[in-house]
Design a protein around this motif. Structure first.
Motif, short mmCIF file in Angstrom:
data_model
loop_
_atom_site.label_atom_id
_atom_site.label_comp_id
_atom_site.label_asym_id
_atom_site.label_seq_id
_atom_site.Cartn_x
_atom_site.Cartn_y
_atom_site.Cartn_z
N ASP A 11 0.87 -1.17 0.00
CA ASP A 11 0.00 0.00 0.00
C ASP A 11 0.91 1.22 0.00
OD1 ASP A 11 -2.17 1.73 0.24
OD2 ASP A 11 -2.44 1.36 2.37
N ILE A 12 0.53 2.27 -0.69
CA ILE A 12 1.38 3.46 -0.76
C ILE A 12 1.08 4.42 0.38
CG2 ILE A 12 1.98 5.49 -2.16
CD1 ILE A 12 3.14 2.79 -3.15
N ALA A 37 -4.83 4.10 -3.44
CA ALA A 37 -5.98 4.91 -3.80
C ALA A 37 -5.54 6.12 -4.60
CB ALA A 37 -6.74 5.34 -2.54
N TYR A 38 -4.25 6.44 -4.55
CA TYR A 38 -3.72 7.53 -5.37
C TYR A 38 -3.72 7.09 -6.82
CZ TYR A 38 -1.71 10.00 -1.36
OH TYR A 38 -1.53 10.67 -0.19
N ALA A 39 -4.50 7.74 -7.63
CA ALA A 39 -4.54 7.37 -9.04
C ALA A 39 -4.51 8.62 -9.91
CB ALA A 39 -5.78 6.54 -9.33
N GLY A 40 -3.87 9.66 -9.42
CA GLY A 40 -3.79 10.91 -10.16
C GLY A 40 -2.69 10.88 -11.20
N LYS A 41 -2.70 11.90 -12.04
CA LYS A 41 -1.70 12.01 -13.09
C LYS A 41 -0.30 12.06 -12.46
CE LYS A 41 -0.52 14.99 -16.94
NZ LYS A 41 -0.87 14.59 -18.25
N TYR A 67 1.58 -1.85 -10.63
CA TYR A 67 0.78 -0.86 -9.91
C TYR A 67 -0.69 -1.12 -10.18
CZ TYR A 67 -1.50 3.79 -9.84
OH TYR A 67 -2.36 4.83 -9.64
N LEU A 68 -1.51 -1.08 -9.14
CA LEU A 68 -2.96 -1.16 -9.27
C LEU A 68 -3.59 -0.05 -8.45
CD1 LEU A 68 -3.62 -5.00 -8.85
CD2 LEU A 68 -3.84 -3.68 -10.97
N ALA A 69 -4.62 0.58 -9.02
CA ALA A 69 -5.35 1.61 -8.30
C ALA A 69 -6.51 0.97 -7.55
CB ALA A 69 -5.86 2.67 -9.27
#
Length: 125
Positions: free
Chosen positions: A53-54, A84-88, A102-104
């Motif tokens: 987890d990040i 949960a971070y899936a931003g640019k 990586y998985l969101a």
């Protein structure tokens, strides 16, 4: 012998889900809820994969990935980052830290298992 997977996830439900799914697929699983324990657990458990987890309390998953990749005992273990971070730009930063995949979140079981199997079953470099 079953492949070993270290699951570093502070959210109880996510950690239980990941562990239950992995166990049902025949993997030996070691759950870690506190990122501060992750590297020590990895050295003792010697996993074939680390699911990281990040966004963890006390320490960033990015920092843990970088530390694992800098450690001679851990550097060859593939890392699947789940966040949960899936931003640019987030995936790029996560991969630059050393994550192999990586998985969101929210994570679907199908893509999760494809990613896990792809990393655990890949030939050693």
């Amino acid at each position: 012998m079953a492949k070993r997977i270290l699951v570093v996830e502070d959210n109880d439900l996510n950690r239980k889900l990941f562990c239950d799914v992995l166990k049902s697929q025949g993997y030996a699983v070691e759950p870690v809820s506190d990122g501060l324990d992750a590297l020590d657990k990895a050295k003792n458990f010697v996993p074939n994969l680390i699911i990281m987890d990040i966004q963890l309390p006390n320490v960033s998953g990015l920092d843990l990935i970088e530390a694992a990749k800098a450690d001679p005992l851990l550097r060859m273990i593939p890392v699947l980052a789940v966040t949960a971070y899936a931003g640019k730009g987030d995936e790029e930063r996560i991969r630059e830290a050393g994550a192999d995949s990586y998985l969101a979140k929210p994570v679907s079981i199908g893509p999760f298992m494809v990613a896990v199997k792809g990393l655990v079953e890949r030939p050693a470099l």
